[in-house]
Scaffold this motif. Structure first.
Motif, short mmCIF file in Angstrom:
data_model
loop_
_atom_site.label_atom_id
_atom_site.label_comp_id
_atom_site.label_asym_id
_atom_site.label_seq_id
_atom_site.Cartn_x
_atom_site.Cartn_y
_atom_site.Cartn_z
N PRO A 41 -5.13 -7.75 -0.47
CA PRO A 41 -3.94 -7.18 -1.11
C PRO A 41 -3.23 -8.18 -2.01
O PRO A 41 -2.75 -7.83 -3.10
CB PRO A 41 -3.05 -6.76 0.08
CG PRO A 41 -4.00 -6.55 1.20
CD PRO A 41 -5.08 -7.58 1.01
N SER A 88 0.85 -1.20 0.00
CA SER A 88 0.00 0.00 0.00
C SER A 88 0.88 1.24 0.00
O SER A 88 0.63 2.20 -0.73
CB SER A 88 -0.93 0.00 1.22
OG SER A 88 -1.83 -1.07 1.17
N PHE A 116 -6.13 -2.48 -2.14
CA PHE A 116 -5.58 -1.81 -0.96
C PHE A 116 -6.60 -0.85 -0.35
O PHE A 116 -6.70 -0.72 0.88
CB PHE A 116 -4.31 -1.02 -1.33
CG PHE A 116 -3.21 -1.84 -1.92
CD1 PHE A 116 -3.03 -3.16 -1.54
CD2 PHE A 116 -2.34 -1.31 -2.88
CE1 PHE A 116 -2.01 -3.93 -2.09
CE2 PHE A 116 -1.33 -2.07 -3.43
CZ PHE A 116 -1.16 -3.39 -3.04
#
Length: 609
Positions: free
Chosen positions: A302, A118, A231
């Motif tokens: 993710p 992220s 994310f």
């Protein structure tokens, strides 16, 4: 092929660039950095260190399971007084299981994975100078680091670290006198997790604000890469659910230290009646699993985003069903908050309520299946580039499907009763969440390593060795575990020698442990490749994988602000691969991809008029 100037360079971004012309010290550049790229490296390296420790713990208790009661010099060396004459003590076995689960779920697969990518990719892929708040980003990492130190520090408490399982159910976690691991070790676990949650919330809020407010010109939500969608939604899930675990931890601290009875009732110790009454340990289970099941998706989403990106780039095809993939991410996020009860089918839950949780659990299989089918269709008839990142992405699709299929069994209230708290559940969640998320993490490291470390590439041959040993070894560990679980072997038991019906299964425990030792050895190859490549890796071109997304337009040498001068402007979506249009002057001959920064021909024609 010109890149249009971005007309909305904010004053604060210009100020940031000006401020960073001053010479940075070692401390401001590498320690207390506010640059998202450096912070992503800090998250990654800290997460990898915690992963090494977590895997080492798993090897210790797997050796105990394979050869119960045997003396090992490594036990004597690493466990000291908890392994007299090299034989593992029963109390430390559960402590190892507890800290292993905690480190891997939270410190490696939550912040190690999400914190790393992220931070690295959100500003670079949306066209931002940095995160919305560099200072908050720095604080997020350092709280994560402090919580890691406290968690590891609990290993050195005289009575031992927390030993109530990574789910820390009361009363083992609520009564300091319950067992050695219920003392100071448990208190440090709770303090560490409270700080960890603060770190996670700060990071998540930063990611959300950055995606919403700092996208470059032309970067609409439907032009975002699927990594950013993953994310972004992961951060939202974290903000909604992590405070619930924080409340559970704080109430547990109250029960332990201030005489309250939120989770305790009618407790007897050696015939003595304790003063607790009115509380319910099942209340703790509800609070824990309201975070605990969305946590599975905080871990895996993710990885799903990373795999979607890597598959499209290396199949040289547009991702199949882009909008369906976004819809499935949003559906998973919503449904993940209403399935937590499937962890509690044997807790005395009302059967009607159990049927509701069964329905919502089976429902979440639909968006998960959408992702799996879309990945397979993306691969279908693609021009596959089988580099290590691609292999780990394909491996993730495999483990997600095989692990997910067993979720149909443990998600059904009737079937789950037979395998609840056996090794079947351990096999299920390690494949569908643990190994799948680790594969996503490895795919991301191999793919974006040049972006993290200024153009250097990891050694491809060592990557191949790492993948194949890990892939074969992971199935060697967890596939047989399904059969051990169906035979009824309970999880978390120090040894099963008291149950003659399990004697014939000892050889399977030995087999799984041998695979675990071999697979752990493969991670040493990865560790060497990673560290060596940082300093001596071959330098690749600016866009080594011929990808379309914005991060590959930034210079290899890291600068605070990502792009010198104007930020690139976006004109198209992130998956223009295998596109050949003889009438489009912006597509170069022999090039099978079109970067997001290349104008659409109709845009240029409209501008000319």
């Amino acid at each position: 092929m010109s890149v249009s100037a971005n007309t909305h360079i904010a004053d604060d971004n210009a100020h940031d660039e000006h401020a960073h012309h001053h010479k940075e010290t070692f401390i401001t550049k590498y320690v207390f950095s506010q640059d998202h790229k450096m912070i992503s490296r800090q998250f990654l390296i800290t997460g990898l260190i915690m992963g090494v420790i977590g895997i080492a713990m798993s090897l210790l208790f797997r050796m105990q399971l394979a050869w119960p009661g045997e003396s090992f010099a490594v036990f004597d060396a690493l466990l000291g007084k908890w392994a007299p004459d090299g034989v593992m003590d029963a109390d430390v076995y559960l402590a190892l299981v507890t800290i292993h689960g905690t480190l891997m779920v939270f410190f490696v697969l939550t912040q190690g994975l999400s914190g790393t990518f992220s931070n690295l990719l959100i500003p670079l892929q949306i066209g931002a100078r940095d995160m919305a708040s560099g200072f908050l980003n720095m604080i997020s990492y350092w709280l994560f680091f402090i919580s890691s130190v406290i968690m590891l520090g609990s290993l050195f408490v005289e009575a031992g670290p927390a030993a109530a399982g990574w789910t820390i159910y009361p009363p083992l976690s609520a009564l300091p006198m319950a067992q050695p691991g219920s003392g100071w070790g448990m208190t440090l676990w709770l303090i560490s997790m409270a700080i960890f949650i603060a770190s996670s919330l700060m990071g998540s809020l930063n990611y959300i604000v950055t995606v919403i407010n700092l996208r470059t010109k032309g970067m609409s939500m439907t032009r975002l890469p699927l990594t950013i969608w993953a994310f972004f939604v992961t951060a939202i899930i974290g903000v909604v659910t992590f405070p619930v675990l924080l409340s559970a931890a704080l109430l547990l601290i109250m029960d332990r230290s201030f005489g309250t009875s939120f989770f305790l009732s009618d407790i007897f110790i050696q015939g003595e009646v304790l003063h607790y009454q009115g509380g319910s340990p099942v209340l703790f289970e509800h609070l824990f699993w309201f975070l605990g099941h969305p946590e599975v998706y905080i871990v895996i989403l993710p990885a799903m985003g990373i795999v979607s990106e890597v598959l499209a780039v290396n199949a040289r095809k547009p991702i199949f069903g882009y909008r369906a993939m976004i819809a499935s991410i949003l559906a998973i996020a919503f449904l993940s908050t209403i399935v937590w009860g499937h962890h509690m089918f044997v807790s005395g839950m009302n059967p009607f309520l159990g049927s509701v949780f069964t329905f919502t659990t089976l429902l979440i299989a639909i968006p998960s299946a959408v992702k799996a089918f879309n990945w397979i269709t993306t691969l279908w008839k693609g021009n596959l580039q089988l580099n290590p990142a691609m292999l780990f992405s394909i491996g993730m699709v495999s483990t997600f499907i095989t692990g997910g299929l067993t979720g149909i069994i443990v998600g059904d209230s009737t079937l789950d009763i037979n395998v609840h708290d056996t090794y079947f559940v351990v096999a299920h969640f390690h494949l569908v969440m643990g190994i799948s998320a680790l594969y996503g993490m490895f795919a991301g490291i191999y793919h974006w390593f040049p972006k993290m470390f200024e153009g250097r590439l990891m050694n491809k041959n060592m990557g191949y060795i790492h993948f194949w040993i890990t892939a074969i070894g992971s199935y060697g560990i967890f596939f047989p575990m399904h059969f051990v679980g169906m035979a009824g072997v309970p999880r978390r038991y120090y040894e099963n020698t008291a149950f003659p019906m399990f004697d014939d299964l000892t050889d399977i425990q030995v087999l799984m442990t041998v695979f675990a030792l071999i697979t752990a050895g493969a991670q040493l190859i990865f560790a060497y490749n990673f560290v060596h490549s940082i300093f001596y890796g071959e330098r690749g071109p600016k866009n080594p994988w011929k990808a379309t997304t914005l991060e590959w337009t930034a210079p290899q040498k890291h600068i605070h602000g990502n792009w010198p001068g104007a930020i690139p402007e976006v004109h198209r979506w992130a998956y223009d691969y295998s596109k050949v249009d003889e009438n489009d002057e912006y597509i170069l001959p022999g090039q099978d991809f079109v970067p997001q920064t290349v104008p659409l021909q109709k845009d240029e024609e409209e501008l000319s008029h």
